[in-house]
Structures are given as structure tokens and as C-alpha cells.
Design an enzyme around this catalytic site. Structure first.
Site, PDB file in Angstrom:
ATOM      1  N   GLU A  51      -4.315   2.709   3.239  1.00 40.33           N
ATOM      2  CA  GLU A  51      -4.523   3.905   4.078  1.00 40.33           C
ATOM      3  C   GLU A  51      -4.889   4.004   5.758  1.00 40.33           C
ATOM      4  OE1 GLU A  51      -4.805   4.327   1.183  1.00 40.33           O
ATOM      5  OE2 GLU A  51      -4.016   4.986  -0.262  1.00 40.33           O
ATOM      6  N   PHE A 113      -8.170  14.513 -11.320  1.00 44.27           N
ATOM      7  CA  PHE A 113      -7.789  12.958 -10.792  1.00 44.27           C
ATOM      8  C   PHE A 113      -7.799  13.282 -10.151  1.00 44.27           C
ATOM      9  CE2 PHE A 113      -4.060   9.881 -10.535  1.00 44.27           C
ATOM     10  CZ  PHE A 113      -5.339   8.585 -10.898  1.00 44.27           C
ATOM     11  N   GLN A 114      -8.094  12.003  -8.848  1.00 47.67           N
ATOM     12  CA  GLN A 114      -7.392  11.843  -7.912  1.00 47.67           C
ATOM     13  C   GLN A 114      -8.056  13.311  -6.796  1.00 47.67           C
ATOM     14  OE1 GLN A 114      -3.839   9.399  -6.750  1.00 47.67           O
ATOM     15  NE2 GLN A 114      -5.034   7.597  -7.091  1.00 47.67           N
ATOM     16  N   LYS A 163      -0.264  20.045  -3.907  1.00 47.42           N
ATOM     17  CA  LYS A 163       1.228  19.821  -4.503  1.00 47.42           C
ATOM     18  C   LYS A 163       2.440  20.999  -5.200  1.00 47.42           C
ATOM     19  CE  LYS A 163       3.090  16.149  -8.500  1.00 47.42           C
ATOM     20  NZ  LYS A 163       2.215  15.799  -9.226  1.00 47.42           N
ATOM     21  N   MET A 478     -19.859 -10.919  17.937  1.00 51.12           N
ATOM     22  CA  MET A 478     -20.674 -10.133  19.295  1.00 51.12           C
ATOM     23  C   MET A 478     -21.939  -9.676  18.534  1.00 51.12           C
ATOM     24  SD  MET A 478     -20.849  -8.453  22.229  1.00 51.12           S
ATOM     25  CE  MET A 478     -19.787  -8.418  23.030  1.00 51.12           C
TER      26      MET A 478
END
Lengths: 572, 176
Positions: A51, A113-114, A163, A478
Site C-alpha cells: 500500500e 478485525f483490521q 463498509k 549518505m
């Protein structure tokens, strides 16, 4: 007139109305309804492999075009993975809209959940964010999100949709107006201040244009060029502003700041007038603020009032869209017949040319190993100012910014403010989708590349002809440079001693790759990569201990540059 | 120094979080914060007292004004304004000092809102400094518990604070 449809369908309908043709995303449980309507729709969905890279790709798309980039992720981990990209877009003022799924509204707060508090987590990562729990609020929120992302100082906006809102049926009323009473955008610039600015410009003996990412965001490159030519001012472009003025333009000096050129930093320090256009006086540009441009009066044009006076108090503050303000300034300048101090201006130009000649940005080459600067010079030769170059963060980014020319805006795409490693490859994916006609170099370091390796699958699966050039010095270059210079060369946890065989790695994904380490291989290998019809991974092993110069040590004044490595002391 | 900010903000979920988040994001500690509806139920007024270096005061206001839910942010630190705070003090003291406590409360314009054999609950409205003195005085008489409302401020210059925010409505066709 309204049509009954699901929230998911409505969301897609809104995106289409906003002109979205490409969504970078990753599906999950709560976004299933949205992915179901995507299944038979013409809007392209690009399946990335993480993502974070969806957000970076959306940024790449937005940076390459100026259009709003769109990314999409599911609730919980999907949304939290987006956050780096959101902050990145926030720091560089890049317009993106992120759509995230959220658990059903009844479950919010139950540790479902999630579930994650996306709305809360992304508050400081976005210009604005929305939590949509009812289908009736959906369309308004999406259209407002696009409006906020693209207007004023652009930035990321997130819309978190539950949802049940996606599943509900509702009537889609085309949104005809945006009502945001608290959202203030000032575009025109104060007429009186603009007049004062013009007068100050005419009177200045040592003017310097300090132009940044705002020029690119505002689409003001042509106005900038006109301004620079009308006044014959020397100009520097910041890291975010490269391409704002063509690198080949005679008035262009180069980039200022921590790794800016000697001439640019000396010009900043000695100017008597800084015309700051769409910049934010970032610490990487100013060095020690108290010693920055000590002789200069400052005209500061920016669309964000909070940037004006944040780091440096201007003498003439102008809040406005830099394109519109420059157009007004140019008009006044063209009409103004005041004599400028011509002799002083000529002396100023002479001085700048001397600085340029004294310590030019040099392409170092070697007969035995590939110098990183040599690599940049070769990419520059092939690009000739025309290719899109995305970069990661670190040494390769600085060498590229110093040595690769850009003839126009939106070619140089890099993570400037946040400095996110792993940005280069996904940004190149976004840019290539946005500009299929363009040659895209994804210039990465061996560190950042290994953060974005999963996206090789995306590159392969869509057959994107991106030329991935990995400047491989076997270190986090760097960080290594700072350890060498400021930590007694105690190289702590910076060696990347394992790197995959590039040829085999690319082959595993079904495209061509190669590793080179000899200077004479460089030009032919790059040419082969560019000629190859599809993706190409070129792993370029460069000399490992090269440092980026000039360098302004942290906390130093920008005219106190270290110009090169310490000279070896002769042993008697 | 202490900066006093008066905000008009849209009464929307998350609006409070945006304001407090902005302050904590910059490392500022909020001294007090009050928020309640205005005449317009869709608009809340928030008063924040926060410790900010003088040089940063304007920056804080500008950042507040950037928040999309904020209709107007005003720095009232140096503007003519009236500041009031309410305190509820519950005090437990020996029987023989009851009269003295009531006298002191009277001096501060206090009102007894509850009385029991153990003591009183006293309500006082004043500026925050005065309240501090009142609390010190009460503390000298016995055990106290204190609930303060946080400062409320209203500007005396009517032009500085409007109940009706400026309304910006853009037609979509103009936007795109």
C-alpha cells in the site's frame, strides 16, 4: 434527478466525474464492494504490491501531470501502510486523494478485525480527511476531497469509508457546489505589495530569483521564464523546483542549499534582493538561518500564508498563486520604464560567472571504476533534459539533482521534504502510467531499491518500460558519508553487503537486467537499457566511498561549504 | 508567554482533534481549553490558552486558520477582551472556621452551591489569576478539591469576532 445505487458504485461514479482514469491500490476485506464495481468498469486499477507504494505511485502520477493522483487501500494495515506516502505528499504539496475502507460503522471502536483509527492516524498526515459512515455523505466528501487536494497549496486528502456505507443503497445526487466556509484560498496577491515588489526589483543591484516547487505546482514555469528574462536576474531552483526554469537557460545557476553549487550558495549569500517564489525557506536550503542571505531584502510569494514569515521575515509578503502574481509583476515590469542600476547588475553577473568558473559542479570520472557523477552524466546525456527521472533519497538523489538537466517541469520527481527511501520505483510506476509516451528512469540507490523491490512485480505485470538504474555503492551512502565526515569514519550499520544478482533478479520477473562495474561499460549498458523495449534493471556498481560535494555541514551557513574531500597530508 | 486564542469552528466530528493535534504536533502544551456551541448550532467557539513563544504566536494563528474546519482564529492575547473562568471548590474544614470561609468567599464574589456538616461547595467566576488567589485562600482553611472550567474570552472589539462566519460557496463549474 437521482439514481439509486450502492455506495461503492457512487464512490466510483464520483471518481469518474473527477476525471480519474487510474487508481493505484490494494484490495482487502472492507473494500470488497468497491473492487466488485471496479470489476466491470473502464477505470484502470493498478495493483501494486504494497500500500505504501500505492501512495507513492499516486504521487508519481500527480507529480508527472499535476492532476490529482488516487490511491486506495483497505482498513487497518492497508490504511496504516499508506501513511508514509501521505506525509510525503504533505511535505511536498502533492495533490493526492486516498480512499480507505473502514470497518462497518457499528463495529467502529470495538477493536474489530483490521480496524485502525485511520481518521485519527491520518489527521496530521493530510491536508484534510473525512470519515464517511453514511452513504448520504459520501458524494459530498469525495468531491470536497478532490477540491481540497487540488486547490490552494495542494496536498493529500483521505476519505475513509465504512463498509456499510459502501454496501448501502442510496440516491446519487450530482454534487453541484462545494461548501467549505472555513477553507480560505488567496490567489490574487495584494496589488500594493505587488507594486512595492516591482519597485524593489527595479532598484535592486544584486537580485536573485529563488524559485521552488510552488512554480511547478502552480504551472508557472512560463511566467517564471518571462520574469527572469524581463529582469535578467540570475535564478536558482530548489530541489523541488528543478525544471521550473530549464537547466539550459542562461540565467539558471543551479540548485542552492546543503548540496547546492558554490555559485548558487554564494549568490544567495551576496544577493541584495531575494525574489522567493513558491519556496518555504527549508533548512536544507538556508543552512543556519541567522546567516542566510544576510544582505538581502526578501520578496516572498506563496499561496500558503503560514509559509510567509515562518522561517524568514520578508520585506514584501505576497500571499497568492505564484502564477497569477508573476503575471501581474511581469505586466508591471513590461510597462515600467524605470532605469535599473545597469552597471551594478553587470558586475553582479560577472561575479556570478566567476563563482561558476571557480568551483563548477564537476563530473568526476575514473579509468578503473564508475564514479557516481559519471553515471549521472551518462543519464543526462541520454535524457538530454527530456526524460522523467524519479529518485530515491540520498547521495544518488543529490548527484542527480546537481548533474541531470531538466528542460521542463514535472520531469524530476523526488521525495524532497520527507526524504522517503523507496520512493523512486513506485513513483516511476505512477509517472509511466501518467505519461506512457515518456522515457522514465527510476534512479535508485541500493538501499531504497531494496525497500521497493516488490514493485518489480508491478513493473513486470504491466510491462512498464521503466529503466531502473540502481546506483549501487554497497552502502547507505549518505549515512555513510555523515559517519565518515562527522563520526570519525565509524561505519555503523550502513553496509549493505548483500545485493541480489540483478540479471537473475530481473530474469525472475521476466525482464532484462545487468550488473556493470567498469567505466567503459557504462554508456553502452545505459544505451542498451534505453533501447530495450520493456523494463530494464541496470545495477551500476560505483566507487563506494565517494562523498557528495559541495556540502554544507548541518548548522553551517551556506557560504561555508566544504568543496571537496580533505586533501591527504604529505607524510615526511 | 501565554497565548489566548479564540476560534470559531464547524461543529463537526474530529474538529477538536484537528485543533489540539495541531498544537501538540508543534510541541505546545495546552493550559486550558473550552468549547461549546454558539448561537448557530453548527458553529462552536473554542477558547484556548497555550504556552507559545512570542515569535511563534502568529504562526500558530496562521496554522489554525489553515484547518478546514476552522472558520476563524483570532489571537486575543493583546486585544481588548474580557476573560472569565469558573471554579468549583469543595472545602472541608473545622466547624469553627465556617464563618471565616463564607466571609472569604463573599470577598471573591463566591456563591455557596452546596453546604454540609463537613463543609461547602463554592462557585466563583473571575479572571484566572483571581481564581488562583481564591483557591490559595481556601486551601489555607482546609482540605480542598478544585474543578476549573478553563478560560473563556470574548473580544470587546465587535469587528474582531463575528458570529456569522464568511461564507464561501463555490460552484463546481467554477472550480474545474
Amino acid at each position: 434527478m437521482s439514481t439509486l445505487m450502492s455506495g461503492a458504485k457512487m464512490l466510483l461514479e464520483c471518481l469518474v466525474r473527477e476525471g480519474v482514469d487510474c487508481i493505484f491500490g490494494y484490495p482487502g476485506g472492507v473494500t470488497l464492494p468497491f473492487y466488485d464495481v471496479l470489476y466491470d468498469h473502464h477505470v484502470r486499477h493498478v495493483l501494486v504490491r504494497h500500500e505504501e507504494n500505492a501512495a507513492f505511485a499516486a504521487e508519481g502520477y500527480a507529480r508527472a501531470t499535476g492532476k490529482v493522483g488516487v490511491c486506495c487501500a483497505t482498513s487497518g494495515p492497508g490504511a496504516t501502510n499508506l501513511t508514509t506516502g501521505l506525509v510525503d505528499a504533505m511535505m511536498d504539496s502533492i495533490p493526492i486523494v486516498a480512499i480507505t475502507g473502514q470497518v462497518t460503522s457499528k463495529l467502529i471502536g470495538s477493536d474489530a478485525f483490521q480496524e485502525a483509527d485511520t481518521f485519527g492516524i491520518t489527521r496530521p498526515c493530510t491536508k484534510h480527511n473525512f470519515l464517511v459512515k453514511r452513504i448520504d455523505d459520501l458524494a459530498q466528501a469525495v468531491h470536497e476531497a478532490f477540491y481540497i487536494a487540488a486547490s490552494g497549496r495542494p496536498g493529500p486528502v483521505l476519505v475513509d469509508v465504512t463498509k456499510d456505507a459502501l454496501q448501502a443503497q442510496g440516491h446519487y445526487q450530482p454534487v453541484t457546489s462545494i461548501h467549505l466556509p472555513g477553507y480560505k484560498v488567496f490567489t490574487e496577491g495584494h496589488t500594493g505589495q505587488i507594486r512595492r515588489a516591482v519597485q524593489m526589483i527595479q532598484e535592486s543591484e544584486r537580485p536573485l530569483v529563488y524559485a521552488g516547487g510552488g512554480i511547478i505546482a502552480a504551472g508557472a514555469a512560463a511566467d517564471l521564464r518571462e520574469f527572469v528574462e524581463l529582469t535578467d536576474s540570475p535564478a536558482v531552483n530548489t530541489l523541488m523546483g528543478l525544471g521550473g526554469l530549464p537547466s539550459e537557460h542562461p540565467n539558471f545557476i543551479s540548485m542552492p542549499g546543503m548540496h547546492g553549487s558554490y555559485a548558487a550558495n554564494m549568490a544567495m549569500t551576496n544577493a541584495d534582493l531575494l525574489i522567493a517564489l513558491g519556496v518555504r525557506f527549508d533548512d536544507r536550503v538556508t543552512g543556519r538561518l541567522a546567516a542566510f542571505a544576510p544582505h538581502a531584502k526578501v520578496i516572498h510569494v506563496d499561496i500558503d500564508p503560514a509559509e510567509i514569515g515562518k522561517n524568514r521575515a520578508p520585506d514584501v509578503p505576497i500571499v497568492g498563486d505564484v502564477k497569477r502574481v508573476l503575471a501581474k509583476i511581469n505586466k508591471l515590469l513590461a510597462e515600467d520604464k524605470t532605469a535599473v542600476p545597469a552597471a551594478a547588475r553587470r558586475a553582479w553577473w560577472r561575479q556570478i560567472r566567476e563563482w561558476k568558473a571557480e568551483h563548477p559542479l564537476q563530473v568526476v570520472t575514473s579509468d578503473t571504476e564508475i564514479k557516481p557523477q559519471h553515471l549521472m552524466a551518462e543519464i543526462d546525456r541520454l535524457s538530454n533534459g527530456q526524460a522523467i527521472v524519479t529518485s530515491d533519497v540520498g547521495q544518488h538523489q543529490m548527484w542527480a539533482a546537481q548533474l541531470i538537466r531538466f528542460a521542463e517541469p514535472r520531469l524530476w520527481l523526488n521525495s524532497g521534504g520527507l526524504g522517503s527511501m523507496g520512493f523512486g520505483l513506485p513513483a516511476a510506476i505512477g509517472a509511466q502510467f501518467a505519461r506512457p509516451d515518456k522515457l522514465v528512469f527510476s534512479l535508485v540507490g541500493d538501499g531504497g531499491f531494496q525497500m521497493s523491490i516488490p514493485e518489480l512485480a508491478t513493473v513486470a505485470s504491466y510491462g512498464l518500460p521503466i529503466k531502473i538504474v540502481c546506483m549501487n555503492n554497497g552502502y547507505l551512502g549518505m549515512v555513510r558519508q555523515w559517519q565518515t565526515l562527522f563520526y570519525n569514519d565509524r561505519l555503523s550499520a550502513v553496509e549493505l553487503d548483500c545485493f541480489p544478482d540483478a540479471e537473475k533478479l530481473a530474469a525472475a520477473y521476466g525482464f532484462k537486467g545487468k550488473t556493470i562495474d567498469k567505466p567503459w561499460e557504462l554508456a553502452p549498458a545505459l544505451e542498451e537499457a534505453v533501447k530495450a523495449p520493456g523494463p530494464y534493471l541496470l545495477n551500476v556498481k560505483v566507487s563506494p566511498f565517494e562523498c557528495v560535494y559541495p556540502m554544507v555541514p548541518a548548522g553551517g551557513a551556506i557560504h561555508e561549504m566544504v568543496l571537496g574531500p580533505p586533501q591527504p597530508v604529505a607524510v615526511p | 508567554m501565554m497565548q489566548v486564542i479564540s476560534l470559531l469552528l464547524e461543529n463537526k466530528p474530529g474538529a477538536l482533534m484537528r485543533v489540539t493535534g495541531l498544537l501538540s504536533q508543534r510541541g505546545y502544551n495546552i493550559e486550558s481549553l473550552t468549547v461549546a456551541r454558539t448561537l448557530d448550532p453548527e458553529v462552536s467557539r473554542m477558547t484556548i490558552a497555550v504556552e507559545v513563544e512570542t515569535a511563534q504566536r502568529q504562526q500558530v494563528i496562521k496554522q489554525m486558520n489553515k484547518l478546514i474546519n476552522v472558520l476563524q482564529a483570532t489571537d486575543l492575547t493583546e486585544l481588548p477582551s474580557v476573560m472569565r473562568e469558573l471554579v468549583l471548590v469543595r472545602i472541608r474544614m473545622p466547624q469553627e472556621t465556617r464563618q471565616a470561609v463564607l466571609k472569604e468567599a463573599e470577598i471573591f464574589g463566591g456563591r455557596v452551591v452546596d453546604s454540609s456538616t463537613e463543609g461547602f461547595v463554592i462557585e466563583v467566576t473571575a479572571d484566572p489569576e483571581k481564581l488562583g488567589e481564591f483557591i490559595d485562600v481556601m486551601g489555607s482553611y482546609g482540605e480542598i478539591e478544585v474543578a476549573r472550567s478553563g478560560a473563556l474570552v470574548i473580544a470587546l472589539d465587535p469587528k474582531k469576532l463575528k458570529l456569522q462566519p464568511p461564507v464561501l460557496t463555490k460552484k463546481l463549474e467554477e472550480v474545474y
